[in-house]
Scaffold this motif. Structure first.
Motif, short mmCIF file in Angstrom:
data_model
loop_
_atom_site.label_atom_id
_atom_site.label_comp_id
_atom_site.label_asym_id
_atom_site.label_seq_id
_atom_site.Cartn_x
_atom_site.Cartn_y
_atom_site.Cartn_z
N LYS A 97 10.63 16.66 0.91
CA LYS A 97 11.91 17.62 0.48
C LYS A 97 12.08 18.34 1.70
CE LYS A 97 10.51 18.31 -4.25
NZ LYS A 97 9.97 19.48 -5.36
N ARG A 98 11.32 18.46 2.72
CA ARG A 98 11.86 19.35 3.71
C ARG A 98 12.42 18.28 4.97
NH1 ARG A 98 7.06 23.55 5.66
NH2 ARG A 98 7.08 24.69 3.60
N ARG A 99 12.53 17.13 4.61
CA ARG A 99 13.04 15.93 5.38
C ARG A 99 12.21 15.72 6.79
NH1 ARG A 99 17.09 12.80 3.02
NH2 ARG A 99 18.24 14.00 1.41
N VAL A 100 10.88 15.86 6.74
CA VAL A 100 9.99 15.83 8.08
C VAL A 100 10.15 14.10 8.55
CG1 VAL A 100 7.80 16.03 8.92
CG2 VAL A 100 8.76 17.56 7.19
N ASP A 101 10.51 14.25 9.76
CA ASP A 101 10.39 12.87 10.26
C ASP A 101 8.99 12.70 10.71
OD1 ASP A 101 11.12 10.21 11.32
OD2 ASP A 101 12.17 11.12 13.17
N LEU A 102 8.34 11.54 10.05
CA LEU A 102 6.89 11.39 10.59
C LEU A 102 6.73 11.08 12.07
CD1 LEU A 102 5.52 9.57 7.56
CD2 LEU A 102 5.10 12.01 8.09
N THR A 103 7.67 10.52 12.85
CA THR A 103 7.60 10.20 14.22
C THR A 103 7.75 11.37 14.83
OG1 THR A 103 9.98 9.96 14.45
CG2 THR A 103 8.60 7.82 13.77
N LYS A 104 8.26 12.45 14.48
CA LYS A 104 8.38 13.66 15.30
C LYS A 104 7.51 14.75 14.53
CE LYS A 104 13.00 12.80 16.69
NZ LYS A 104 14.38 12.95 16.20
N ALA A 105 6.58 14.56 13.74
CA ALA A 105 5.70 15.42 12.92
C ALA A 105 4.77 16.11 13.71
CB ALA A 105 5.13 14.88 11.53
N SER A 106 4.12 17.41 13.51
CA SER A 106 3.02 17.87 14.24
C SER A 106 1.81 17.08 13.64
CB SER A 106 3.08 19.39 14.18
OG SER A 106 2.68 19.62 12.77
N LYS A 107 0.79 17.41 14.54
CA LYS A 107 -0.69 16.86 13.78
C LYS A 107 -1.08 17.58 12.51
CE LYS A 107 -1.45 14.71 17.84
NZ LYS A 107 -1.48 13.43 17.87
N LEU A 108 -0.70 18.56 12.27
CA LEU A 108 -0.91 19.28 11.08
C LEU A 108 -0.31 18.56 10.02
CD1 LEU A 108 -2.28 21.64 9.56
CD2 LEU A 108 -0.56 23.00 9.96
#
Length: 50
Positions: A22-33
């Motif tokens: 829902k937040r449209r987080v790109d997994l390639t640019k996601a933080s470790k958390l």
């Protein structure tokens, strides 16, 4: 018993933890958390469905 535990845990995760899609987080640019959160949700969902 194990399956029931993971189903309850999946419901708790759904209510408490934020949805990354829902937040449209790109997994390639996601933080470790965020990656850890994603992995946790996948693990719980996989075990709830088995």
């Amino acid at each position: 018993m194990k399956k029931y535990f993971f189903k309850v845990l999946a419901q708790i995760n759904k209510a408490i933890l934020p949805s990354l899609s829902k937040r449209r987080v790109d997994l390639t640019k996601a933080s470790k958390l965020q990656l850890a959160l994603f992995g946790w949700r996948v693990y719980v969902t996989k075990n709830a469905l088995d």
